[in-house]
Write a protein that holds these residues in place. Sequence first.
Motif, PDB file in Angstrom:
ATOM      1  N   LYS A  60      25.484   5.770  40.951  1.00 14.53           N
ATOM      2  CA  LYS A  60      26.026   5.067  39.731  1.00 14.53           C
ATOM      3  C   LYS A  60      27.946   4.586  40.810  1.00 14.53           C
ATOM      4  O   LYS A  60      28.688   4.564  39.946  1.00 14.53           O
ATOM      5  CB  LYS A  60      26.748   5.896  38.871  1.00 14.53           C
ATOM      6  CG  LYS A  60      27.884   6.720  39.417  1.00 14.53           C
ATOM      7  CD  LYS A  60      27.567   8.280  37.940  1.00 14.53           C
ATOM      8  CE  LYS A  60      28.542   9.198  38.106  1.00 14.53           C
ATOM      9  NZ  LYS A  60      29.257   9.698  36.783  1.00 14.53           N
ATOM     10  N   GLU A  61      28.000   4.963  42.060  1.00 18.25           N
ATOM     11  CA  GLU A  61      29.381   4.376  42.142  1.00 18.25           C
ATOM     12  C   GLU A  61      28.985   3.626  42.792  1.00 18.25           C
ATOM     13  O   GLU A  61      28.804   2.182  42.578  1.00 18.25           O
ATOM     14  CB  GLU A  61      29.748   5.613  43.476  1.00 18.25           C
ATOM     15  CG  GLU A  61      29.961   6.732  43.710  1.00 18.25           C
ATOM     16  CD  GLU A  61      30.874   7.130  42.378  1.00 18.25           C
ATOM     17  OE1 GLU A  61      31.772   6.451  42.551  1.00 18.25           O
ATOM     18  OE2 GLU A  61      30.336   7.588  41.724  1.00 18.25           O
ATOM     19  N   ILE A  62      30.939   2.659  42.749  1.00 10.83           N
ATOM     20  CA  ILE A  62      31.037   1.248  43.285  1.00 10.83           C
ATOM     21  C   ILE A  62      31.048   0.928  45.246  1.00 10.83           C
ATOM     22  O   ILE A  62      31.219   1.849  45.897  1.00 10.83           O
ATOM     23  CB  ILE A  62      32.221   0.476  43.250  1.00 10.83           C
ATOM     24  CG1 ILE A  62      32.063   0.508  41.172  1.00 10.83           C
ATOM     25  CG2 ILE A  62      32.251  -0.732  43.465  1.00 10.83           C
ATOM     26  CD1 ILE A  62      31.745  -0.133  40.583  1.00 10.83           C
ATOM     27  N   ASN A  63      29.455  -0.493  45.275  1.00 10.45           N
ATOM     28  CA  ASN A  63      29.718  -0.380  47.091  1.00 10.45           C
ATOM     29  C   ASN A  63      31.110  -1.482  47.582  1.00 10.45           C
ATOM     30  O   ASN A  63      31.408  -2.176  47.203  1.00 10.45           O
ATOM     31  CB  ASN A  63      28.501  -0.534  47.017  1.00 10.45           C
ATOM     32  CG  ASN A  63      27.820  -1.381  48.995  1.00 10.45           C
ATOM     33  OD1 ASN A  63      28.541  -1.156  49.358  1.00 10.45           O
ATOM     34  ND2 ASN A  63      27.208  -1.106  48.948  1.00 10.45           N
ATOM     35  N   PRO A  64      31.793  -0.057  48.074  1.00 15.44           N
ATOM     36  CA  PRO A  64      32.675  -1.233  48.302  1.00 15.44           C
ATOM     37  C   PRO A  64      32.838  -2.627  49.613  1.00 15.44           C
ATOM     38  O   PRO A  64      33.870  -3.353  49.014  1.00 15.44           O
ATOM     39  CB  PRO A  64      33.687  -0.014  49.747  1.00 15.44           C
ATOM     40  CG  PRO A  64      32.653   0.610  50.144  1.00 15.44           C
ATOM     41  CD  PRO A  64      31.613   0.773  48.817  1.00 15.44           C
ATOM     42  N   GLU A  65      31.558  -2.760  50.139  1.00 11.67           N
ATOM     43  CA  GLU A  65      31.109  -4.097  51.027  1.00 11.67           C
ATOM     44  C   GLU A  65      30.865  -5.082  49.589  1.00 11.67           C
ATOM     45  O   GLU A  65      31.319  -6.391  49.772  1.00 11.67           O
ATOM     46  CB  GLU A  65      29.725  -3.335  51.418  1.00 11.67           C
ATOM     47  CG  GLU A  65      30.930  -2.961  52.655  1.00 11.67           C
ATOM     48  CD  GLU A  65      29.514  -2.594  53.837  1.00 11.67           C
ATOM     49  OE1 GLU A  65      28.512  -3.363  53.790  1.00 11.67           O
ATOM     50  OE2 GLU A  65      29.769  -2.003  54.403  1.00 11.67           O
ATOM     51  N   THR A  66      30.065  -4.639  48.533  1.00 11.50           N
ATOM     52  CA  THR A  66      29.495  -5.843  47.601  1.00 11.50           C
ATOM     53  C   THR A  66      31.029  -5.014  46.695  1.00 11.50           C
ATOM     54  O   THR A  66      30.677  -6.828  45.696  1.00 11.50           O
ATOM     55  CB  THR A  66      28.459  -5.543  46.952  1.00 11.50           C
ATOM     56  OG1 THR A  66      28.481  -4.353  46.060  1.00 11.50           O
ATOM     57  CG2 THR A  66      27.046  -5.318  48.130  1.00 11.50           C
ATOM     58  N   GLN A  67      31.605  -4.155  45.883  1.00 14.39           N
ATOM     59  CA  GLN A  67      32.073  -3.912  44.520  1.00 14.39           C
ATOM     60  C   GLN A  67      31.313  -4.276  42.998  1.00 14.39           C
ATOM     61  O   GLN A  67      31.565  -4.624  42.160  1.00 14.39           O
ATOM     62  CB  GLN A  67      32.406  -5.479  44.300  1.00 14.39           C
ATOM     63  CG  GLN A  67      33.984  -5.285  45.489  1.00 14.39           C
ATOM     64  CD  GLN A  67      34.979  -4.091  45.641  1.00 14.39           C
ATOM     65  OE1 GLN A  67      35.351  -3.445  44.471  1.00 14.39           O
ATOM     66  NE2 GLN A  67      34.805  -3.891  46.743  1.00 14.39           N
ATOM     67  N   MET A  68      29.620  -3.773  43.378  1.00  9.11           N
ATOM     68  CA  MET A  68      29.033  -3.586  42.894  1.00  9.11           C
ATOM     69  C   MET A  68      28.085  -2.244  42.689  1.00  9.11           C
ATOM     70  O   MET A  68      28.329  -1.243  43.557  1.00  9.11           O
ATOM     71  CB  MET A  68      27.824  -4.493  42.591  1.00  9.11           C
ATOM     72  CG  MET A  68      28.368  -6.096  42.513  1.00  9.11           C
ATOM     73  SD  MET A  68      26.830  -7.308  42.555  1.00  9.11           S
ATOM     74  CE  MET A  68      26.213  -6.970  40.910  1.00  9.11           C
ATOM     75  N   HIS A  69      27.553  -1.180  41.563  1.00  7.62           N
ATOM     76  CA  HIS A  69      27.248  -0.237  41.415  1.00  7.62           C
ATOM     77  C   HIS A  69      26.312  -0.322  42.732  1.00  7.62           C
ATOM     78  O   HIS A  69      25.446  -1.368  42.964  1.00  7.62           O
ATOM     79  CB  HIS A  69      26.736  -0.136  40.385  1.00  7.62           C
ATOM     80  CG  HIS A  69      27.172   0.455  39.269  1.00  7.62           C
ATOM     81  ND1 HIS A  69      28.245   1.783  39.591  1.00  7.62           N
ATOM     82  CD2 HIS A  69      28.390  -0.369  38.247  1.00  7.62           C
ATOM     83  CE1 HIS A  69      29.109   1.376  38.025  1.00  7.62           C
ATOM     84  NE2 HIS A  69      29.187   0.173  37.497  1.00  7.62           N
ATOM     85  N   TYR A  70      25.672   0.444  43.605  1.00  5.61           N
ATOM     86  CA  TYR A  70      25.322   0.878  44.647  1.00  5.61           C
ATOM     87  C   TYR A  70      23.574   0.724  43.673  1.00  5.61           C
ATOM     88  O   TYR A  70      22.679  -0.119  44.081  1.00  5.61           O
ATOM     89  CB  TYR A  70      24.995   1.728  45.105  1.00  5.61           C
ATOM     90  CG  TYR A  70      26.171   2.430  46.869  1.00  5.61           C
ATOM     91  CD1 TYR A  70      25.502   1.899  47.532  1.00  5.61           C
ATOM     92  CD2 TYR A  70      26.650   3.213  46.034  1.00  5.61           C
ATOM     93  CE1 TYR A  70      26.146   2.317  48.917  1.00  5.61           C
ATOM     94  CE2 TYR A  70      27.616   3.049  47.552  1.00  5.61           C
ATOM     95  CZ  TYR A  70      28.175   2.890  48.410  1.00  5.61           C
ATOM     96  OH  TYR A  70      28.860   2.579  49.572  1.00  5.61           O
ATOM     97  N   GLY A  71      22.894   1.450  42.572  1.00  6.35           N
ATOM     98  CA  GLY A  71      22.213   1.199  41.816  1.00  6.35           C
ATOM     99  C   GLY A  71      20.631   1.891  42.875  1.00  6.35           C
ATOM    100  O   GLY A  71      21.362   2.457  43.764  1.00  6.35           O
TER     101      GLY A  71
END
Length: 166
Positions: free
Chosen positions: A112-123
């Motif tokens: 549920k966190e934001i992936n710092p590389e994509t700026q989107m939720h890891y999901g």
Amino acid sequence: MKQIVNIFEDKKLECFIAEFSNASFKLDSGYELKSFKIAYKTFGELNNEKNNAILVCHALTGDQYVSGTNPITKKNGWWSRMVGPNKPIDTNKFFVICSNVLGGCAGTTGPKEINPETQMHYGRNFPSITIKDIIKGQNYLIESLLIKKLFAVIGGSMGAMQALQC
């Protein structure tokens, strides 16, 4: 480059967050987390020798709220009968640390966190993790607290699997 850790209190989750950057945390899957967070709670006081720390590891559906009131569910911690003053894991004697596991959903880096590389939720793109990866993450936390050796590591179910890996 050496990892950087920033520890702060999360008022909403009522716990501490250790935020690691420059970590180069390589998972068993080969995926590398350059930054990640570990949410944790502590109970009791760490003595001057730093030799009274106990790491309590939670089960698959657990979290860092081993004792006290969980601010999310408003229920008692999952091991409140075991951890606290004058209880089997006596916080008058021991400094108890309980962290939310890597991949967890209560403040630690997970789907549920934001992936710092994509700026989107890891999901569903969150990398596969192992018990060994979880322990490695907890080790980052213990080292950031400047604890060289734990008095004990305990847990039930998946927490016991973690304790056996230590």
